[in-house]
Design an enzyme around this catalytic site. Structure first.
Site, PDB file in Angstrom:
ATOM      1  N   SER A  68       0.154 -32.589   8.125  1.00 57.75           N
ATOM      2  CA  SER A  68      -1.189 -33.118   8.353  1.00 57.75           C
ATOM      3  C   SER A  68      -2.185 -31.975   8.216  1.00 57.75           C
ATOM      4  CB  SER A  68      -1.290 -33.695   9.768  1.00 57.75           C
ATOM      5  OG  SER A  68      -2.644 -33.825  10.158  1.00 57.75           O
ATOM      6  N   TYR A  98      -0.385 -33.036  18.444  1.00 59.22           N
ATOM      7  CA  TYR A  98       0.055 -33.460  17.109  1.00 59.22           C
ATOM      8  C   TYR A  98      -0.114 -32.316  16.106  1.00 59.22           C
ATOM      9  CZ  TYR A  98      -0.411 -36.159  12.693  1.00 59.22           C
ATOM     10  OH  TYR A  98      -0.310 -36.632  11.406  1.00 59.22           O
TER      11      TYR A  98
END
Ligand SMILES: NC(=O)c1ccc[n+]([C@@H]2O[C@H](COP(=O)([O-])OP(=O)(O)OC[C@H]3O[C@@H](n4cnc5c(N)ncnc54)[C@H](OP(=O)(O)O)[C@@H]3O)[C@@H](O)[C@H]2O)c1
Length: 268
Positions: free
Chosen positions: A144, A157
């Protein structure tokens, strides 16, 4: 372009929806034999299932879920050539985005690490002997932009995905000489069920911005996240990059991190 994936055996994790579904469909279309892993199937995955594509129902956030997915490739198709570690995002029960480090408990952190880092570690650990048994293969890990552009949003995350990036490079170094290429794809915000489902990311952003889901999906999110293209990324656009890295056409690409970020990362 022939990607040379005919009859290659691939495992895709998080395969029933979003980027994983687009990757699974593309590998299938390219002639690969695919084990599609997720907790549940989906109508789209059911439509692909048959002799060349099987769904395996596993919870990848558990210690033995990833091993089970890899074992299915050996059991059904007799080996493994490609692993796409796509599963990630909110762990079971969590809703992202979360806007601060404050309030995240140990349990939140461990759940995030289990799903986003340890599922990749466990699937890769199970896959490497099978890949070595074929003389090599390809692993693609889905990361990501938060892994490389740290933010107070989704801090747990981002940290888990940053670890996936480090792991990718380390694995590429250790196993490259034995024929296993390991790369990552770094998507920016993509229009997947994570965003679009009821209670998904678009609804959370809409509540925070005092607007509605469609306004977020159709322009506001791209503006908030400084996407140069002005729109969210389509899952297929990420899948195409993943599948190219799976292909022997990428034989000299290893240890790479390929951005599919709509121009979100501005650094040179
Ligand atoms: N969408 C984005 O904006 C974006 C941006 C950057 C990176 N990414 C990364 O891209 C990857 C795919 O994201 P996505 O947006 O396509 O996700 P998604 O639309 O939410 O789909 C998630 C997939 O993972 C499966 N899954 C979820 N929890 C699971 C579990 N515990 N065990 C097994 N399977 C599970 C889901 O099926 P079941 O629910 O049936 O299990 C589904 O197939 C993730 O690694 C994510 O971090 C996404």
């Amino acid at each position: 372009m022939d990607l040379g994936l005919q009859n290659k055996v691939a495992v895709v994790t998080g395969a029933s929806k979003g980027i994983g579904l687009a990757t699974t469909r593309t590998l299938h279309d390219e002639g690969a034999l695919v084990v599609a892993a997720s907790r549940r199937s989906s109508p789209e995955l059911d439509a692909l299932a048959g002799e060349r594509l099987v769904h395996v129902a596993v919870d990848l956030a558990t210690p033995h879920g990833p091993d089970h997915a890899i074992a299915e490739a050996q059991r059904v198709f007799g080996g493994l050539d490609v692993l796409v570690n796509n599963a990630g995002g909110p762990p079971p029960g969590a809703v992202l985005p979360r806007f601060s480090f404050t309030g995240l408990t140990d349990a939140d952190w461990f759940a995030m690490l289990d799903f986003n880092l340890m599922s990749t570690v466990r699937a890769t650990r199970a896959a490497i002997p099978l890949l070595l048994g074929r003389g090599g293969g390809a692993i693609v890990n889905v990361s990501s932009t938060l892994a490389i552009a740290a933010s107070g949003v989704n801090v747990d995350y981002g940290a888990a995905k940053a670890a996936v990036g480090n792991l990718t490079q380390a694995l590429s170094e250790e196993f490259g000489p034995q024929g296993i290429r390991v790369n990552s794809v770094i998507p920016g915000p993509a229009r997947t069920p994570w965003w679009t489902e009821d209670g998904g990311a678009a609804d959370v952003f809409a509540a925070a911005a005092g607007t509605d889901r469609d306004t977020i999906l159709d322009g506001k999110a791209a503006e908030m996240m400084q996407l140069t293209t002005g729109r969210l990324i389509e899952p297929q656009e990420v899948a195409d990059a993943i599948v190219l890295l799976c292909s022997p056409r990428s034989a000299s690409t290893t240890g790479s991190a390929v951005l599919v970020d709509a121009g979100q990362i501005k650094a040179v």
